[in-house]
Design an enzyme around this catalytic site. Structure first.
Site, PDB file in Angstrom:
ATOM      1  N   TRP A  34      39.734 -40.445 -11.327  1.00 42.09           N
ATOM      2  CA  TRP A  34      40.920 -40.222 -11.659  1.00 42.09           C
ATOM      3  C   TRP A  34      41.831 -41.555 -11.876  1.00 42.09           C
ATOM      4  O   TRP A  34      41.822 -42.286 -10.959  1.00 42.09           O
ATOM      5  CB  TRP A  34      41.757 -39.153 -10.766  1.00 42.09           C
ATOM      6  N   SER A 100      35.171 -41.908  -6.245  1.00 44.31           N
ATOM      7  CA  SER A 100      36.786 -41.295  -5.941  1.00 44.31           C
ATOM      8  C   SER A 100      36.837 -39.900  -6.074  1.00 44.31           C
ATOM      9  O   SER A 100      35.974 -39.028  -5.426  1.00 44.31           O
ATOM     10  CB  SER A 100      37.649 -42.179  -6.554  1.00 44.31           C
ATOM     11  N   MET A 101      37.419 -39.292  -6.850  1.00 45.88           N
ATOM     12  CA  MET A 101      37.781 -38.123  -7.234  1.00 45.88           C
ATOM     13  C   MET A 101      36.161 -37.214  -7.725  1.00 45.88           C
ATOM     14  O   MET A 101      35.931 -36.232  -7.245  1.00 45.88           O
ATOM     15  CB  MET A 101      38.715 -37.511  -8.204  1.00 45.88           C
ATOM     16  N   ASP A 226      40.123 -50.522   1.374  1.00 46.43           N
ATOM     17  CA  ASP A 226      40.552 -49.480   0.501  1.00 46.43           C
ATOM     18  C   ASP A 226      42.067 -48.945   0.880  1.00 46.43           C
ATOM     19  O   ASP A 226      42.112 -48.567   1.894  1.00 46.43           O
ATOM     20  CB  ASP A 226      39.621 -48.569   0.185  1.00 46.43           C
ATOM     21  N   HIS A 255      39.762 -50.500  -3.752  1.00 47.57           N
ATOM     22  CA  HIS A 255      39.160 -49.026  -4.107  1.00 47.57           C
ATOM     23  C   HIS A 255      38.424 -49.194  -5.323  1.00 47.57           C
ATOM     24  O   HIS A 255      37.346 -48.750  -5.368  1.00 47.57           O
ATOM     25  CB  HIS A 255      40.241 -48.019  -4.610  1.00 47.57           C
TER      26      HIS A 255
END
Length: 286
Positions: A34, A100-101, A226, A255
């Site tokens: 995202w 991530s997402m 992160d 990240h």
């Protein structure tokens, strides 16, 4: 340009996913983070295809070139969309990679659809098992942080994207042209989708999914610095919940590993694809 219809809305209009399918060999499906789209995987898709893989990337509903409906932004629906793609392409022995997402989508798919067609997976900069603060996750973000993100998106979406990309890369020294390109990947996203997905990943706890579904080799990759999904709260906890997984901390990394550590990430993903089939991935494979 390939489009896959996954359902229709209440007025009968098609909801479609845009996807790209390149290369030959074992299939690797890459799920983006995202608020970007499939193109964030450019470096890894090139490396995997050059390394003898068939690489499939796609835009999550609401992002990139996919349809942008007003609803359907929850992890069950995302997992069902992924299943539709795997079924449509009739993929077998798939390696799933979520960033991530997208890592949450991988875990929900493994639980909800019993890992059908999948032989191994990787979670990169993962938001699992939970990104929100709770008794089990004291290092997570509190509700006010997510409320603030939504307020910023509503007020000036493009300004928020600019700020988020800065946090994603966190002083990594990436050249300005690449930074501008990364920002551009978020511009096509629907504002509705961006807001709804904040709530989706803020309110979803994947602990139960992980316990129910994780019976294939897995790889967890996470930056030790992160600040979006903290190393201890997300990377380390996720690895602890995946018995037999290989955990690859990237020292000093933030990240956005797909950009800040593009070559290292590509090599680790190729190592995952090439590792012998077993329930335990030998560290020497990486």
């Amino acid at each position: 340009m390939s489009m896959l219809q996954v359902e229709t809305d209440s007025l009968g209009r098609p909801i479609e996913l845009y996807y790209e399918d390149i290369g030959y060999g074992p299939p690797v499906v890459l799920l983006h983070g995202w608020p970007f789209d499939h193109a964030m995987w450019e470096e890894q898709a090139f490396a995997l295809a050059s390394g003898g893989c068939r690489v499939i990337t796609y835009d999550r509903r609401g992002f990139g070139k996919s349809s942008k409906p007003v609803d359907g932004y929850n992890y069950n629906r995302f997992a069902d969309d992924l299943k539709s793609l795997l079924d449509e392409l009739d993929l077998h022995d798939v390696v799933l990679v979520g960033f991530s997402m997208g890592a949450g989508e991988v875990v929900r798919y493994m639980s909800r659809h019993l890992g059908q067609r999948v032989t191994r997976f990787a979670l990169v900069s993962t938001i699992t098992p939970s990104i929100a603060r709770s008794r089990d996750n004291p290092e997570g973000a509190d509700e006010a942080r997510f409320d603030d993100v939504c307020t910023r998106i509503r007020a000036d979406r493009l300004a928020y994207i600019d700020q988020f990309v800065g946090q994603l890369l966190d002083g990594s020294g990436i050249n300005p042209a690449t930074v501008d390109w990364i920002r551009s990947l978020a511009v096509p996203a629907s504002r509705i989708a961006m807001l709804a997905c904040v709530r989706a990943f803020a309110e979803t706890d994947f602990t139960g999914d992980m316990a129910a579904a994780i019976n294939v080799p897995s790889l967890v990759i996470h930056g030790t610095e992160d600040r979006i999904a903290p190393f201890a709260a997300n990377g380390r906890r996720t690895a602890d919940l995946l018995p037999g997984s290989v955990f690859r901390p990237y020292e000093g990394a933030s990240h956005g590993l797909f950009a800040t550590h593009a070559s290292m990430l590509s090599e680790d993903l190729l190592g995952l694809v090439r590792s012998p089939p077993s329930h335990t991935l030998p560290p020497s494979a990486f």
